[in-house]
Design a protein around this motif. Structure first.
Motif, PDB file in Angstrom:
ATOM      1  N   THR A  84      84.725  68.926  89.213  1.00  0.00           N
ATOM      2  CA  THR A  84      84.244  67.548  89.094  1.00  0.00           C
ATOM      3  C   THR A  84      85.347  66.568  89.457  1.00  0.00           C
ATOM      4  N   ARG A 129      82.665  65.341  77.282  1.00  0.00           N
ATOM      5  CA  ARG A 129      81.413  65.638  77.985  1.00  0.00           C
ATOM      6  C   ARG A 129      80.629  64.365  78.271  1.00  0.00           C
ATOM      7  N   THR A 155      80.223  62.201  81.938  1.00  0.00           N
ATOM      8  CA  THR A 155      78.878  61.957  82.470  1.00  0.00           C
ATOM      9  C   THR A 155      78.665  60.474  82.754  1.00  0.00           C
ATOM     10  N   ALA A 212      77.475  64.843  87.726  1.00  0.00           N
ATOM     11  CA  ALA A 212      77.171  64.253  86.410  1.00  0.00           C
ATOM     12  C   ALA A 212      76.147  65.106  85.680  1.00  0.00           C
ATOM     13  N   TYR A 269      77.760  68.532  84.668  1.00  0.00           N
ATOM     14  CA  TYR A 269      78.748  68.417  83.594  1.00  0.00           C
ATOM     15  C   TYR A 269      78.057  68.235  82.246  1.00  0.00           C
ATOM     16  N   TYR A 270      77.052  67.423  82.208  1.00  0.00           N
ATOM     17  CA  TYR A 270      76.327  67.186  80.962  1.00  0.00           C
ATOM     18  C   TYR A 270      75.649  68.458  80.459  1.00  0.00           C
TER      19      TYR A 270
END
Length: 436
Positions: A33, A90, A94, A202, A205-206
């Motif tokens: 990321t 986290r 996001t 995004a 990752y969430y």
């Protein structure tokens, strides 16, 4: 130790080929990321010769754009460092990805110097991704290997800036060859690519990371003192935070400046083509694949052999060597010699980056996010300040690099001197990061 309990603890070794477990899943997702954040942040840099021609930008305006590109990151890193301590990495990541994707996607709408400057300023907020990455890896790895983990994640993430220099001119040329746009406007369409990728990251990752090995902040019982303490002020009151911020300005601050100006420098000073200049600038960034990680590994070994003071002395020495290398780059009379000097100082610079963030988790275990944010902001503050050299009408790019080399060497000497004079006798390892 029970297997389920072990799975909830920070890892005491880094196996970069492992993917099982929340620690390694988070490690790989956070560096990837971060990579795409840097790709988006510096995606426009190798395309600046096209932007300059179309928008009729002068040297001072380009200098302002360089300054703008790193300025918003200062405040964003401070905010994200605090958010990591409060809502967790986290959610913080996001939010940052969703908001940061907007100016990346829409910078192609710029039709004037003023509008382009504002978009470039807004894109800078995604540079705060670094703070979250370093915080998240600090939560997932034990003290004996946290420096290496932070450095590898940071280095592979920083690689995005170098790859952007290499790839974005090819992306722009690809859209031209497909007939979607002419060459002059190709930079506009090219920037949509990193913007879409940021939105995808995004969502990933969430869904696939969590704040600590034990779970997300909302789902675990956290230390009440940690939650209520003013972590930002705790970090600010520690002189070590300020020394690391100064050091990071002299290594990472210079790195992102070079990511911004290298392509233009190779075009103007050595007559390179747009694609060739992008490739040369990309070589500088590509060294992050190993050099920053190397800094973390060497720093961890210095820490095991000589204690925390060994890490500090290594950092000062790396900065001194970096400064000498930058001065040699500025004075290089030919392109081959300039490339050789760039490779040398890039090695020391990126090792210094890794060394800096191998020390960060040891400053204050109750304020790792805030310390990380402040030190990271110091890196961007350094970039903003040296950016004024590149906008000056009376200072050439060559002289700017020479001044930077001297300044970095001075900072290296100061780090060594300050640590010898102000040595902290009670520095301890960050034990139980996962419970922070």
């Amino acid at each position: 130790m029970d297997a389920s309990l072990a799975a909830q603890q920070p890892l005491n070794r880094l196996n970069i080929f492992a993917t099982k477990g929340v620690q390694m899943r988070t490690f790989h997702l956070t560096w990837l990321t971060f990579f795409f954040c840097f790709f988006g942040w510096f995606g426009i840099a190798p395309l600046m010769p096209l932007v300059r021609e179309q928008l009729h930008l002068d040297k001072g305006q380009i200098g302002n754009i360089v300054i703008a590109s790193v300025s918003a990151t200062i405040l964003a890193r401070l905010i994200m460092g605090k958010l990591c301590d409060t809502i967790g990495p986290r959610l913080a990541y996001t939010i940052l990805l969703g908001v940061g994707a907007i100016p990346v996607l829409t910078i192609g709408l710029s039709n004037s110097y003023e509008s382009f400057l504002l978009f470039r300023l807004a894109i800078g907020i995604i540079g705060a991704s670094f703070v979250i990455t370093q915080f998240h890896t600090s939560m997932m790895f034990a003290p004996n290997v946290v420096g290496t983990a932070n450095a590898v994640a940071g280095g592979w993430g920083n690689l995005g800036g170098g790859i952007a220099n290499m790839v974005m001119p090819l992306v722009a040329a690809g859209f031209v060859s497909l007939g979607y746009v002419d060459k002059a406007n190709s930079w506009r369409l090219a920037m949509v690519v990193p913007g879409v990728i940021l939105l995808l990251m995004a969502a990933l990752y969430y869904k696939y990371t969590q704040d600590t090995p034990r779970g997300n902040y909302a789902d675990i019982q956290r230390n009440a003192a940690v939650k209520s303490q003013g972590t930002f002020m705790v970090a600010l009151r520690d002189y070590r935070t300020w020394i690391l911020g100064l050091a990071y300005g002299a290594c990472f601050g210079i790195e992102i400046t070079i990511d911004n100006v290298a392509a233009v420098y190779f075009v103007d000073h050595f007559g390179a083509t747009l694609v060739a200049a992008g490739m040369l600038a990309g070589i500088f960034g590509f060294m992050n694949i190993f050099a920053r990680g190397l800094g973390g590994v060497v720093s961890d070994r210095a820490g095991r052999a000589y204690g925390i003071q060994g890490k500090w002395m290594l950092l000062g020495g790396l900065l001194l060597l970096e400064g000498v290398g930058i001065a040699a780059f500025a004075l290089a009379p030919s392109l081959p010699l300039a490339i050789a000097a760039m490779l040398v100082f890039a090695l020391f610079l990126k090792m210094a980056n890794g060394c800096t963030y191998s020390i960060v988790p040891f400053v204050n275990t109750k304020a790792i996010g805030s310390v990380s944010g402040i030190v990271g902001a110091g890196g961007n503050l350094g970039a903003m300040l040296v950016g004024f050299l590149f906008k000056s009408a009376t200072i050439s790019y060559t002289m700017a690099f020479l001044y930077i080399g001297v300044g970095v060497a001075v900072v290296g000497g100061l780090v060594l001197l300050l640590r010898l004079v102000l040595k902290e006798a009670t520095e301890t390892a960050p034990m139980a990061l996962a419970g922070a």
